[in-house]
Structures are given as C-alpha cells and as structure tokens.
Design an enzyme around this catalytic site. Structure first.
Site, mmCIF file in Angstrom:
data_model
loop_
_atom_site.group_PDB
_atom_site.id
_atom_site.type_symbol
_atom_site.label_atom_id
_atom_site.label_comp_id
_atom_site.label_asym_id
_atom_site.label_seq_id
_atom_site.Cartn_x
_atom_site.Cartn_y
_atom_site.Cartn_z
ATOM 1 N N ASP A 86 0.839 -1.207 0.000
ATOM 2 C CA ASP A 86 0.000 0.000 0.000
ATOM 3 C C ASP A 86 0.870 1.251 0.000
ATOM 4 O O ASP A 86 2.057 1.204 0.344
ATOM 5 C CB ASP A 86 -0.924 -0.003 1.228
ATOM 6 C CG ASP A 86 -2.121 0.935 1.073
ATOM 7 O OD1 ASP A 86 -2.229 1.630 0.037
ATOM 8 O OD2 ASP A 86 -2.951 0.979 2.001
ATOM 9 N N GLU A 108 -7.953 -0.363 4.842
ATOM 10 C CA GLU A 108 -6.484 -0.509 4.731
ATOM 11 C C GLU A 108 -5.904 -1.047 6.038
ATOM 12 O O GLU A 108 -5.046 -1.934 6.036
ATOM 13 C CB GLU A 108 -5.851 0.834 4.374
ATOM 14 C CG GLU A 108 -6.191 1.282 2.961
ATOM 15 C CD GLU A 108 -5.719 2.678 2.612
ATOM 16 O OE1 GLU A 108 -5.666 2.984 1.415
ATOM 17 O OE2 GLU A 108 -5.416 3.470 3.532
HETATM 18 C C1 5RP Z 1 -5.676 5.886 0.615
HETATM 19 C C2 5RP Z 1 -4.287 5.955 1.124
HETATM 20 C C3 5RP Z 1 -3.197 6.052 0.121
HETATM 21 O O1 5RP Z 1 -2.299 4.998 0.315
HETATM 22 C C4 5RP Z 1 -2.495 7.358 0.276
HETATM 23 O O2 5RP Z 1 -3.453 8.401 0.217
HETATM 24 C C5 5RP Z 1 -1.439 7.573 -0.804
HETATM 25 O O3 5RP Z 1 -2.053 7.717 -2.038
HETATM 26 P P1 5RP Z 1 -1.263 8.004 -3.382
HETATM 27 O O4 5RP Z 1 -0.499 6.764 -3.703
HETATM 28 O O5 5RP Z 1 -2.337 8.312 -4.385
HETATM 29 O O6 5RP Z 1 -0.361 9.192 -3.129
HETATM 30 O O7 5RP Z 1 -4.011 5.923 2.294
HETATM 31 O O8 5RP Z 1 -6.615 5.930 1.654
#
Ligand code: 5RP
Length: 229
Positions: A86, A108
């Site tokens: 993630d 998540e």
């Molecule tokens: C979603 C999240 C994402 O992992 C976080 O916002 C990062 O996003 P991106 O890869 O678009 O910068 O926590 O809830």
C-alpha cells in the site's frame, strides 16, 4: 552522467513494479488503495497466472483488480496474508505512516492487520521526520463528527469534515472523514492508541500499530529500499 529526472508518476510506477518482488507465487496478496497502488495493480496483472488473487482495501481497488482479471477475495475468507502492499501520505524514519488521503483507511488498516508484512510504496515526497504536515484523516460516525472536531481543537488541531462535490464525502463503509491540520505527532503509537478509543472514531489514519516493515521509496536516483525491522 546526469541523474535522470523522473516525474512523480514515473516514480510511482517504479515503486509499484518493484513491489512485485515481494509477491509470493501461489499466494493471495493484500492490496491497498491510491494512485501508487494503481501502478502496482497494473504491474500485478502480469503475474495474475502465478497468484491466487487479492484481498482489496477499497471498492476502487477491487474494481481495478477485477477489470484486469485478478480474483478478489473477501478478507473474511482468508486467515492471513503474507504481504500487504500500500501507499502512504507520510512515512517517518520508523515506518509509522499517515494514511487515508484516499478515504480508504479503515479497510487498509484491516487488511494490514491480517498481513505478516507491510510493504509501503511511495515517492520520496512522502518521507518526513515527524508525522502531521499532511492533514490527518480520521473516519468517524457522522453523529460524532462535531464532538471529535472539538476534541482535536483541544490538542491544537484544526479539523473539518471532508467534502466531495459540496457535500460530506461518504466512505466505502458509509461514514464520514474528518481531516485534521496542525498536528505534530511525535509519539505515533500513543497518539493512535488515544484517538482510537474516542467514541465515534472508526479509524484514525495514523498507522503505528500497523506500521510498514519495508518502504520502497521512489527517488531521483532510483528505488531505495528502507527496512524498519
Ligand atoms: C488511501 C491511502 C493512500 O495509500 C495514500 O493516500 C497515498 O495515495 P497516493 O499513492 O495516491 O499518493 O491511504 O486511503
């Protein structure tokens, strides 16, 4: 030789691809949410014959996985995942993170909790000394939102309900998000423990108990691997 200048999008694609090295053959993979994870999902499609499928942390990721032919399992069908991949909005030097910029923080945290290893994929702009410059997302039961906003004000935070198209955003879980600016989170574990027990808080976007074990950080010099344990 000059160092190649990559766009943020290219850095995200590089770390998304680098995360494939953590995917075990024959396994079910935990998949996060966001623009960096979308790059990972696109790369994962190349391995779809070699994995059983994924457990997803959002409706958006589920749709993307299924569109690419990757089976998606309900988290209740799977006891443990080897790895969860993630992104993050911020990550500190110990692997603690702020997450939830995409409003998917609750699912998540659930998928991260059922995974043996959390591999964070992020471009270098996400690395910080102290968490809190990015407004902290907190998923809340709507009837508790204003009291939670006042509780953050007593901590020095300025909080507001996140809106989409002029109305309060509704998460995949039917709840609202409060974004809190002005915090400096020097003890992420203590902060997460405290805010998590406020009535009406569904999930706080500090990931200290579910911190990253590894971060694949996209830098102008290439993908840097940071290991926290
Ligand atoms: C979603 C999240 C994402 O992992 C976080 O916002 C990062 O996003 P991106 O890869 O678009 O910068 O926590 O809830």
């Amino acid at each position: 030789m000059n160092t190649p200048a990559f766009t943020q999008d290219e850095l995200k694609a590089q770390v998304g691809r680098a995360a494939l090295a953590y995917v075990e053959k024959g396994s079910i993979v935990g998949v996060g949410t966001g623009s960096t994870v979308n790059k990972f999902i696109d790369a994962l499609a190349e391995l779809k014959g070699e994995i059983r499928g994924a457990v997803s942390s959002s409706v958006a990721s589920t749709e993307r996985l299924r569109a690419l032919g990757i089976p998606v399992f309900d988290s209740n069908e799977v006891e443990e995942l080897a790895v969860y991949i993630d992104g993050a909005d911020e990550i500190d030097g110990q692997g603690n993170m702020i997450k939830g910029g995409g409003a998917a923080l609750t699912r998540e945290k659930i998928v991260a909790a059922q995974s043996r290893k959390f591999v964070c994929i992020a471009d270098a702009s996400k690395r910080v000394q102290v968490l809190g410059a990015f407004p902290l997302p907190v998923e809340v039961i709507p009837m508790a939102a204003q009291r939670i906003i006042r509780q953050f004000a007593r901590m020095g935070g300025v909080a507001q309900v996140r809106e989409k198209d002029g109305v309060a955003l509704v998460t995949d879980n039917g709840q609202h998000i409060v974004d809190v600016s002005g915090l400096r989170i020097t003890d992420p574990r203590a902060f997460e423990a405290e805010v998590s027990q406020w009535p009406g808080v569904v999930t706080v976007g500090v990931f200290a108990f579910q911190r990253a074990n590894v971060c694949l950080l996209g830098t102008p010099a290439g993908v840097e691997t940071l290991v926290y344990d």
